[in-house]
Enzyme design. Structure first.
Site, PDB file in Angstrom:
ATOM      1  N   GLY A  43       0.841  -1.361   0.054  1.00  0.00           N
ATOM      2  CA  GLY A  43       0.068   0.131   0.026  1.00  0.00           C
ATOM      3  C   GLY A  43       0.852   1.180   0.072  1.00  0.00           C
ATOM      4  CB  CYS A  44       3.723   2.277   1.853  1.00  0.00           C
ATOM      5  SG  CYS A  44       2.899   2.214   3.544  1.00  0.00           S
ATOM      6  CB  THR A  45       5.217   0.527  -2.631  1.00  0.00           C
ATOM      7  OG1 THR A  45       6.122   0.052  -1.832  1.00  0.00           O
ATOM      8  CG2 THR A  45       5.742   0.510  -4.174  1.00  0.00           C
ATOM      9  CB  ALA A  48       5.397   6.269  -2.313  1.00  0.00           C
TER      10      ALA A  48
END
Length: 150
Positions: A43-45, A48
């Protein structure tokens, strides 16, 4: 989550290169300040990379994007290089800013309760006032949502 209309808490944190950044450095610009749980997770990738893809449009609107997690400077550097992220990632290993912005919360995953960063994004105006706040954001949709708010 912090209230809209309140002054955003000041901070000074190191970026992925070890350079120090303060919120006051960005006076006169809008700041998209997003908090995320961990570098190099799915999710963070997604979040970002979507901010990275839209970054030129944020700059056109005189806005900067700052990502904050409790990962180390070295972790942020690897994350930035791996995905060629064009914006600043701030390392808050002591969780001082994460706590000041009220994003360190109890989370449940598969019935297990733990403390962690709840994915949250603030839009801060040119004078350091919070003008939008979004909690529990959807990682992939959040960057486009924030661009629309500008």
């Amino acid at each position: 989550m912090l209230e809209i209309g309140t002054k955003a808490p000041e901070f000074t944190l190191p970026d992925q290169n070890g350079d120090m950044h303060s919120l006051s450095d960005y006076k006169g610009q809008k700041v998209v300040l997003y908090f995320y749980p961990k570098d190099n997770t799915a999710g963070c990738t997604k979040q970002a990379c979507a901010f990275g893809d839209l970054y030129p449009q944020f700059r056109e609107k005189d806005a900067v994007v700052l990502g904050v997690s409790k990962d180390s400077v070295a972790s942020h550097k690897r994350f930035e290089e791996k995905y060629e992220l064009p914006f600043t990632l701030l390392s808050d290993t002591e969780k001082q800013v994460i706590q000041a912005y009220d994003v360190w919360k109890e989370k449940k995953l598969y019935g297990k309760v733990s403390m962690g960063v709840v994915r949250t994004t603030y839009l801060i105006d040119e004078n350091g006032i919070i003008i939008k706040a979004f909690g529990k954001v959807k990682a992939a949709d959040n960057p486009a949502q924030m661009l629309a708010e500008l």
